[in-house]
Design an enzyme around this catalytic site. Structure first.
Site, mmCIF file in Angstrom:
data_model
loop_
_atom_site.group_PDB
_atom_site.id
_atom_site.type_symbol
_atom_site.label_atom_id
_atom_site.label_comp_id
_atom_site.label_asym_id
_atom_site.label_seq_id
_atom_site.Cartn_x
_atom_site.Cartn_y
_atom_site.Cartn_z
ATOM 1 N N ALA A 71 38.267 38.288 42.144
ATOM 2 C CA ALA A 71 37.085 38.687 43.066
ATOM 3 C C ALA A 71 36.706 38.020 44.003
ATOM 4 C CB ALA A 71 35.766 38.734 41.597
ATOM 5 N N THR A 72 37.760 36.898 43.890
ATOM 6 C CA THR A 72 37.492 36.424 45.066
ATOM 7 C C THR A 72 38.329 37.142 46.230
ATOM 8 O OG1 THR A 72 37.528 33.714 43.733
ATOM 9 C CG2 THR A 72 38.449 33.818 45.998
ATOM 10 N N GLN A 179 30.583 39.804 38.261
ATOM 11 C CA GLN A 179 28.884 40.142 36.912
ATOM 12 C C GLN A 179 28.711 41.337 36.403
ATOM 13 O OE1 GLN A 179 28.842 37.806 35.053
ATOM 14 N NE2 GLN A 179 29.770 36.288 36.663
ATOM 15 N N ALA A 200 38.377 41.760 36.339
ATOM 16 C CA ALA A 200 38.862 41.607 34.749
ATOM 17 C C ALA A 200 38.096 41.004 34.232
ATOM 18 C CB ALA A 200 40.595 42.348 34.518
ATOM 19 N N HIS A 201 38.802 39.712 34.421
ATOM 20 C CA HIS A 201 38.293 38.539 32.794
ATOM 21 C C HIS A 201 36.456 37.984 33.190
ATOM 22 C CE1 HIS A 201 36.907 34.913 35.465
ATOM 23 N NE2 HIS A 201 37.545 35.267 36.312
ATOM 24 N N CYS A 328 28.631 19.303 39.882
ATOM 25 C CA CYS A 328 29.685 18.287 39.950
ATOM 26 C C CYS A 328 30.351 17.287 41.241
ATOM 27 C CB CYS A 328 30.144 17.248 38.743
ATOM 28 S SG CYS A 328 29.113 16.921 37.147
HETATM 29 C C1 LIG Z 1 33.544 35.209 38.619
HETATM 30 C C2 LIG Z 1 32.916 35.644 39.817
HETATM 31 C C3 LIG Z 1 33.956 35.578 40.956
HETATM 32 C C4 LIG Z 1 35.018 35.081 41.165
HETATM 33 O O1 LIG Z 1 36.117 35.967 40.377
HETATM 34 P P1 LIG Z 1 37.647 35.892 39.865
HETATM 35 O O2 LIG Z 1 38.127 37.084 39.729
HETATM 36 O O3 LIG Z 1 37.429 34.745 39.515
HETATM 37 O O4 LIG Z 1 38.410 35.661 41.610
HETATM 38 C C5 LIG Z 1 32.899 36.210 42.582
HETATM 39 N N1 LIG Z 1 32.093 36.381 42.235
HETATM 40 C C6 LIG Z 1 31.447 36.718 41.412
HETATM 41 C C7 LIG Z 1 29.838 36.898 41.172
HETATM 42 C C8 LIG Z 1 31.571 35.908 39.624
HETATM 43 O O5 LIG Z 1 30.931 36.013 39.030
#
Ligand SMILES: *Cc1c(COP(=O)(O)O)cnc(C)c1O
Length: 407
Positions: A71-72, A179, A200-201, A328
């Site tokens: 997602a990043t 999410q 995916a994760h 942190c």
């Molecule tokens: C986890 C998350 C990301 C980042 O996703 P990755 O696949 O780990 O890069 C971006 N936005 C939200 C809202 C997330 O929860």
């Protein structure tokens, strides 16, 4: 015993997903770009099957899915890619305060390069006001980026209303749905979404793979790639495809579509059970995020415990995998920006536990966590009260000492 309640951070791989991936880590190692032999053809076919599953989960067409590393990357490609293709008279962006850094940072980067950026405030539940959004939009707005659901407090945004407002002024609507995908029913057309990021994760697939939906039906969204060097993924995301990962996200999407309704109902009931048990033992616990279950992810439970040291709580609860309501930085715990944005006071934000339930959370997990959290809060409060009275005693002694000295 150890209980995993950090499903907003990542989720365990579903065994069905692992089974689907294994052949592509073993004998089916072909490169889908190899057009001249069956190894390539079979890899290509697996990628296209996965693309269809991902598309079906969000109401898209297969040709509208671009595979990424997560997602990043999808957020960056959507935001920076749209900005690079922006017409001259569209130089404004709108986002909101509780976005992930993978949206806040690229939009901030564009702001440094001359784009106007409006960051909408949210209400105390973490939702944006569609009226405030409408007021921020005009004919110069290029893109609105508002997440589908929040990773800390589970707030679900009014996507269809946001999409309709964007459409009225011809602005693109991007949503970070990391999410929400696999947890909520999403439809890119019903909600007028032009760009959607997923990972995916976050829904029981593997790490390091995700996708960006790029609308082609109706108005085709034009993006510039951020990397160059091959024609894969329509040139938007060049590089040899991560076939096992893509097969994994495809299978995760297929399974999520089958299980979505039953998962959501079961997870929501477990979340309520956990909340109610903690509330019974700790009546002054504060539940953050939307009250209306329709506006909140079923698996989210963000709890703040007045008069408890949050870091001591997490340290004492190493058998419960959860997250804190603080980040942190250099040893100092700063209240999370999401909790600050919804008006949680700093002292309460740093005593916050973010719990995330998922497909594999059990009633036994929830009962154990509720008991451990409740007894730990009680113990820390008792210790704190003990310290207080000890400090009072010390001060009294010191006072005596001073009087003695003076005498
Ligand atoms: C986890 C998350 C990301 C980042 O996703 P990755 O696949 O780990 O890069 C971006 N936005 C939200 C809202 C997330 O929860």
């Amino acid at each position: 015993m150890s209980v995993y309640l950090d499903n907003h951070a990542t989720t365990p791989l579903d065994p069905r997903v692992l089974d689907a991936m294994l052949p592509y880590l073993r004998e089916e190692f072909g490169n889908p770009s190899s057009k001249t032999h069956p190894f390539g053809w079979r890899a290509q076919e697996a990628v296209e099957t996965a693309r269809a599953h991902v598309a079906a989960l969000i109401g898209a067409e297969a040709r509208e899915i671009v595979f990424t590393s997560g997602a990043t990357e999808a957020n960056n490609l959507a935001i920076l890619g749209a900005a690079a293709k922006a017409p001259k008279d569209r130089d404004r962006l709108v986002t909101q305060a509780t976005e992930h850094h993978a949206v806040l940072d690229p939009t901030h980067e564009l702001e440094k390069n001359g784009f106007g950026r409006t960051v909408l405030a949210t209400d105390r539940e973490g939702r944006v006001s569609v009226d405030a959004l409408r007021a921020a939009l005009d004919e110069r707005t290029l893109l609105v980026s508002i997440m589908a659901a929040n990773n800390e407090i589970g707030a679900v945004q009014p996507l269809a209303e946001i999409g309709a407002a964007c459409r009225e002024v011809g602005a693109l609507f991007h949503t970070d749905a990391a999410q929400a995908v696999g947890r909520l029913a999403l439809d890119v057309h019903a909600s007028n979404i032009d760009l959607l990021s997923l990972s995916a994760h976050k829904f029981h697939g593997p790490k390091g793979v995700g996708a960006l939906f790029v609308r082609r039906r109706g108005t085709r969204v034009r993006l510039a790639p951020s990397a160059f060097g091959g024609g894969q993924e329509g040139g938007l995301r060049p590089g040899t495809l991560n076939v096992p990962g893509i097969v994994g996200v495809g299978e995760a999407a297929r399974v999520a579509r089958l299980d979505l309704a039953s998962d959501t109902a079961r997870i929501g009931a477990l979340r309520d059970r956990l909340r109610d048990q903690v509330r019974l033992a700790v009546p002054d616990v504060v539940v953050n995020g939307p009250r209306d279950p329709a506006h909140k992810l079923a698996g989210n439970l963000s709890l703040s415990f007045p008069a408890v040291d949050g870091s001591a709580l997490l340290v004492a609860l190493t058998d419960i995998a959860a997250s804190a309501g603080s980040a942190c930085t250099a040893g100092n715990s700063e209240p999370s920006s999401v909790l600050s944005a919804i008006g949680v006071p700093a002292d309460l934000a740093v005593s916050t536990l973010r719990l995330g339930l998922g497909r594999f959370t059990t009633a036994a997990d929830v009962d154990y966590a509720a008991r451990r959290i409740s007894e730990t809060v009680a113990r820390l409060r008792a210790q704190r009260a003990g310290h207080r009275s000890a400090r009072r005693d010390t001060r009294r002694d010191a006072g005596h000492g001073a009087r003695h000295g003076a005498g």
